[in-house]
Enzyme design. Sequence first.
Site, PDB file in Angstrom:
ATOM      1  N   SER A  35     -80.722  15.785 -12.728  1.00 24.43           N
ATOM      2  CA  SER A  35     -82.054  16.130 -12.226  1.00 24.43           C
ATOM      3  C   SER A  35     -81.980  17.374 -11.349  1.00 24.43           C
ATOM      4  CB  SER A  35     -82.638  14.964 -11.420  1.00 24.43           C
ATOM      5  OG  SER A  35     -81.970  14.838 -10.181  1.00 24.43           O
ATOM      6  N   SER A  45     -87.718  16.116  -4.450  1.00 25.02           N
ATOM      7  CA  SER A  45     -86.585  15.218  -4.256  1.00 25.02           C
ATOM      8  C   SER A  45     -87.060  13.905  -3.658  1.00 25.02           C
ATOM      9  CB  SER A  45     -85.547  15.863  -3.321  1.00 25.02           C
ATOM     10  OG  SER A  45     -84.535  14.939  -2.990  1.00 25.02           O
ATOM     11  N   LYS A  86     -77.125  13.636  -2.695  1.00 21.81           N
ATOM     12  CA  LYS A  86     -78.005  14.350  -1.770  1.00 21.81           C
ATOM     13  C   LYS A  86     -77.142  14.982  -0.684  1.00 21.81           C
ATOM     14  CE  LYS A  86     -81.680  12.503  -3.789  1.00 21.81           C
ATOM     15  NZ  LYS A  86     -82.596  13.310  -4.647  1.00 21.81           N
ATOM     16  N   SER A 104     -83.132  17.685  -8.175  1.00 24.92           N
ATOM     17  CA  SER A 104     -83.392  17.400  -6.763  1.00 24.92           C
ATOM     18  C   SER A 104     -82.476  18.179  -5.816  1.00 24.92           C
ATOM     19  CB  SER A 104     -83.249  15.903  -6.489  1.00 24.92           C
ATOM     20  OG  SER A 104     -81.896  15.494  -6.595  1.00 24.92           O
TER      21      SER A 104
END
Length: 303
Positions: A106, A268, A163, A108
């Site tokens: 993804s 995100s 993250k 994010s």
Amino acid sequence: MQSLLGNFALILFILMVISGVVWFYDKLVLVKKRKAAAEIALAAYDERNARMKAEGIKVDDSGRETLKEKLMKRPMWVEYSGSFFPVIAAVFVIRSFLWEPFRIPSSSMVPTLEVGDMILVSKYSYGIRLPVINKKVIGLGDPEKGDVVVFKFPKDTSLDYIKRVVGVGGDKIEYRNKKLTVNGVEAKYQPMSDYLDTESLTYSKQFEEDLSGAGVKHRILNDDRAPTYVPHPDRFKNRQMCTYNVEGFSCTVPEGYYFMMGDNRDNSLDSRYWGFVPDEYIVGRAFLVWMNLNDMTRIGGIH
């Protein structure tokens, strides 16, 4: 981030145990049985040849080695299982205690990490954890602000997310009007050229963010079209330690937990929405992009 066939570590562990049992059983038991059976058969072979020679019959002894190899050959099920054991064991040890590969699915973490990046995660940066159950047995450090970390998604631990750590236990995190403040000190932002998303052909504002007290500079994106507030945050554990309003939010991170945010700030789903990440869910620190089949220039360290 991704689902690894439910629990790939568990699958690998089971395969290693099964193949290992076969390998050791062959070494400790089956080899002896094959050797004993071969000795009996070869003794009978030699006795037969000696008798024929005594009777004046010409004997060809060349078949003895072929017979021995046939008698000592491992059964096919043992051959395959035993041969795979060292390979499976090596892979299990490497990905459980040293490095584990992941693929970014993804956007994010854009611009730091892009879709298709294949990354390596250091499993020992924060300590040695028992595989499968992910329990830390030897501490070697803790995630620090600015680290890019892979962790088990708190809402579904069969999923791995990635993250950036922006807060550790005891930190007060504020994010208002798209600016991050940690313990009362606002992060510094240096404007950069707009970032072009080649898939959607849209531009986002790009900044170099200097996390307060972390000494870590990295790029982030902001989308002017996105709101400043956090829409519909979950009722997560320790939710009472956060307050939300139209300008953003404020959270105090509980001890033993981490606050995670994606570098693509307005695209995100992170701790702003689903809460804090406990230490036992940490998988490791992402440190290298080792391949991207669509863009080989992506290879390099992660900052």
